[in-house]
Design an enzyme around this catalytic site. Structure first.
Site, mmCIF file in Angstrom:
data_model
loop_
_atom_site.group_PDB
_atom_site.id
_atom_site.type_symbol
_atom_site.label_atom_id
_atom_site.label_comp_id
_atom_site.label_asym_id
_atom_site.label_seq_id
_atom_site.Cartn_x
_atom_site.Cartn_y
_atom_site.Cartn_z
ATOM 1 N N VAL A 1 0.847 -1.192 0.000
ATOM 2 C CA VAL A 1 0.000 0.000 0.000
ATOM 3 C C VAL A 1 0.886 1.246 0.000
ATOM 4 C CG1 VAL A 1 -1.797 1.271 1.229
ATOM 5 C CG2 VAL A 1 -1.828 -1.225 1.227
ATOM 6 N N ASP B 1 -13.016 -10.488 6.427
ATOM 7 C CA ASP B 1 -11.783 -10.299 7.197
ATOM 8 C C ASP B 1 -11.913 -9.088 8.128
ATOM 9 O OD1 ASP B 1 -9.230 -10.883 8.057
ATOM 10 O OD2 ASP B 1 -8.223 -9.851 6.400
#
EC number: 2.7.11.1
Length: 299
Positions: free
Chosen positions: A53, A153
């Site tokens: 990221v 998740d």
């Protein structure tokens, strides 16, 4: 160096630009069919699970780049994020591109925000603040459910909070799947530490009881100030996971979510009506949209 690139370097030097800042970082360009972006060459979360990221920039607007390997994961995350584009509380997908190795997701950037894992580690939360966070999380998860998906998740790392407004956003849809309430699931796509006991013992789970379990785990860990998170193994070993510094109804909510027997666990649709949240609906304003309005950008 172009002016937009100079602006981006100023963003990287800004201490409010997330909690990982690299003043001497190099910047590269990346083009899509719609825009030219500048992207940092060093991850925002270096050394963690999110070393894919990166912070980026387009015409004065910070964005986030997420690289997803085509070898490891199919492009389901893009499909899910497009389907959830207008869902309150869900991080926005601005644009998507790809190369030979990666799906590249360009995602909205929320300034002055942090994930809940770091938030509760560095700040001791009072019960009322933690309760509001959990209630928001439940509303967002139910918004996703209404669109026909399960996040898959849910954990404190995948929830970010605007530190000023105390508003929650759900991120990282790499494990999200279509909702299937009636059939058992035999593959676990989420984080193993947040696995429910039925999958641990029997190798299967149902999506909604799993979701309730993970909500309970997040609730426990929000009260873990400067301490490691609790996980399934800790509970199975008989360790006391109920926080001491909350009300009896708060303790009951956590117990109801983390019941080992999935059939006795709090129902998914009964989450918001739990006595712990009594009166909170009037106090919590509708989840507002943070950042730039990117509606209808994805077609």
């Amino acid at each position: 160096m172009s002016r937009p690139e100079q602006q981006f370097k100023k963003v990287l030097k800004n201490p409010q630009a997330q909690y990982a800042v690299y003043p001497t970082i190099k910047v590269e360009r990346i083009s899509t069919t719609e825009h030219m972006y500048f992207i940092a060459t060093k991850p925002m979360f270096e050394g963690g699970r999110r070393n894919n990221v990166f912070l980026g920039h387009q015409v004065g607007q910070p964005v986030v780049f997420k690289y997803v390997s085509k070898k490891e994961i199919p492009g389901n995350e893009v499909v899910v994020m497009k389907a959830l584009q207008d869902t309150p509380g869900v991080i926005k997908l601005i644009e998507y591109t790809e190369n030979a190795m990666y799906h590249i997701l360009i995602i909205e950037y929320i300034p002055n925000s942090i994930d809940l894992l770091h938030y509760h580690y560095f700040k001791k939360l009072e019960e009322n603040e933690a309760k509001k966070i959990i209630f928001q999380m439940i509303l967002i998860i139910q918004n996703i459910y209404e669109k026909g998906f399960i996040h898959g998740d849910i954990k404190d790392e995948n929830l970010i909070i605007d530190i000023d407004q105390k508003i929650i956003k759900v991120i990282d849809f790499g494990s999200a799947v279509r909702l299937n309430e009636t059939h058992p699931q035999y593959n676990m796509f989420g984080t193993w530490e947040y696995v429910c006991p039925e999958f641990y013992y029997y190798g299967y789970y149902y999506q909604l009881p799993l979701t309730v379990w993970t909500i309970g785990m997040v609730a426990v860990n929000l009260f873990r100030f400067r301490a490691e998170n609790f996980y399934l193994n800790d509970i199975l070993k008989g360790e006391n996971y109920i926080p001491d510094n909350i009300s009896e109804t708060g303790k009951q909510f956590i117990t109801d979510c983390l019941t080992i027997n999935e059939n006795k666990r709090l129902s998914f649709k009964g989450l918001v009506s739990h006595p712990w949240f009594k009166g909170l609906k009037k106090e919590i304003q509708p989840i507002s949209e943070l950042g730039v309005d990117y509606k209808n950008v994805i077609t």
